[in-house]
Design a protein around this motif. Sequence first.
Motif, short mmCIF file in Angstrom:
data_model
loop_
_atom_site.label_atom_id
_atom_site.label_comp_id
_atom_site.label_asym_id
_atom_site.label_seq_id
_atom_site.Cartn_x
_atom_site.Cartn_y
_atom_site.Cartn_z
N VAL A 159 0.84 -1.20 0.00
CA VAL A 159 0.00 0.00 0.00
C VAL A 159 0.88 1.25 0.00
CG1 VAL A 159 -1.54 1.38 1.47
CG2 VAL A 159 -2.05 -1.03 1.04
N GLU A 160 1.89 1.25 0.86
CA GLU A 160 2.79 2.41 0.90
C GLU A 160 3.47 2.61 -0.45
OE1 GLU A 160 6.57 4.21 3.40
OE2 GLU A 160 6.13 2.08 3.58
N GLN A 161 3.91 1.53 -1.08
CA GLN A 161 4.55 1.65 -2.39
C GLN A 161 3.59 2.21 -3.43
OE1 GLN A 161 6.05 -2.23 -3.37
NE2 GLN A 161 7.91 -1.96 -2.17
N GLU A 162 2.37 1.71 -3.43
CA GLU A 162 1.37 2.19 -4.39
C GLU A 162 1.10 3.68 -4.21
OE1 GLU A 162 -1.02 0.72 -7.00
OE2 GLU A 162 0.99 -0.11 -7.04
N LEU A 163 0.88 4.09 -2.96
CA LEU A 163 0.58 5.49 -2.70
C LEU A 163 1.79 6.38 -3.02
CD1 LEU A 163 -1.49 5.18 0.59
CD2 LEU A 163 -2.34 5.77 -1.69
N LYS A 164 2.99 5.92 -2.69
CA LYS A 164 4.19 6.72 -2.98
C LYS A 164 4.39 6.90 -4.48
CE LYS A 164 7.52 6.14 0.74
NZ LYS A 164 8.75 5.44 1.12
N ARG B 131 1.11 13.11 0.59
CA ARG B 131 2.50 13.54 0.51
C ARG B 131 3.29 12.80 1.58
NH1 ARG B 131 2.21 19.78 0.99
NH2 ARG B 131 4.07 19.26 2.16
N THR B 132 4.55 12.50 1.28
CA THR B 132 5.36 11.70 2.20
C THR B 132 5.66 12.44 3.51
OG1 THR B 132 7.36 12.42 1.06
CG2 THR B 132 6.42 10.29 0.41
N ASP B 133 5.50 13.75 3.54
CA ASP B 133 5.74 14.49 4.77
C ASP B 133 4.48 14.68 5.61
OD1 ASP B 133 4.62 16.26 2.94
OD2 ASP B 133 5.72 17.99 3.71
N LYS B 134 3.38 14.10 5.19
CA LYS B 134 2.13 14.22 5.94
C LYS B 134 1.95 13.00 6.86
CE LYS B 134 0.79 18.08 4.25
NZ LYS B 134 0.59 19.25 5.05
N LYS B 135 1.10 13.14 7.84
CA LYS B 135 0.95 12.16 8.91
C LYS B 135 0.55 10.77 8.41
CE LYS B 135 -0.80 12.09 13.60
NZ LYS B 135 -1.61 12.80 14.57
N LEU B 136 -0.35 10.69 7.46
CA LEU B 136 -0.80 9.39 6.95
C LEU B 136 0.38 8.59 6.41
CD1 LEU B 136 -3.00 7.37 6.02
CD2 LEU B 136 -3.19 8.70 3.94
N MET B 137 1.15 9.18 5.53
CA MET B 137 2.27 8.48 4.91
C MET B 137 3.41 8.24 5.92
SD MET B 137 1.24 7.68 1.95
CE MET B 137 2.74 7.12 1.17
N ARG B 138 3.63 9.18 6.82
CA ARG B 138 4.69 8.99 7.83
C ARG B 138 4.35 7.82 8.74
NH1 ARG B 138 4.52 14.76 9.25
NH2 ARG B 138 3.54 13.98 11.13
N ASN B 139 3.10 7.71 9.18
CA ASN B 139 2.70 6.62 10.05
C ASN B 139 2.75 5.27 9.33
OD1 ASN B 139 2.35 8.21 12.29
ND2 ASN B 139 0.17 8.48 11.99
N LEU B 140 2.33 5.25 8.09
CA LEU B 140 2.40 4.03 7.29
C LEU B 140 3.86 3.61 7.13
CD1 LEU B 140 0.62 2.01 5.82
CD2 LEU B 140 0.73 3.46 3.81
#
Length: 157
Positions: A86-91, A106-115
């Motif tokens: 999921v992280e790879q797909e979103l990135k 965005r990778t600097d936002k909380k959702l992506m940081r927590n994932l």
Amino acid sequence: MMKTILLLAVAVFVSSTPVTTSVKPHTDKTPARHTDKALLGELVDELIVAIKDFPKVLPKEKLIFLKDLQMNGLDHKEREVLFCQVEQELKTKVSGLSDAIFDHFRTDKKLMRNLNMYNKYHVKTCKLTDEKQDKIPLHDFLKNLLASVRNAYSQVN
């Protein structure tokens, strides 16, 4: 006499300043179970916000389709691999997009940081998904992911 008083004043001043060390306490690289629960809880919260903020209907030029990852009925190890995928797909497909509706990804936002943090502690290797896999709209992808994260959250003690 003045030199002696001056030396005494300096000695008192130096002895009264607090001493700090740069030694940091040892922290284990693997999070405790309560940390897993906290990360998953924050992921649930962030996904709810992202789904609410993301429009269900987009203009054709802004439609995003992601791989339809199997997110239901997974055991703990399968779910860890899923979260990495999921992280790879979103990135790769969403994080770099510059429209405001994609801001949560965005990778600097909380959702992506927590994932990313969850994956950093749990995933040893991440299998890439098949490129020929079916695709689903981003909104549906997020709803499926939310259900999977909620399931994982309920299983952590």
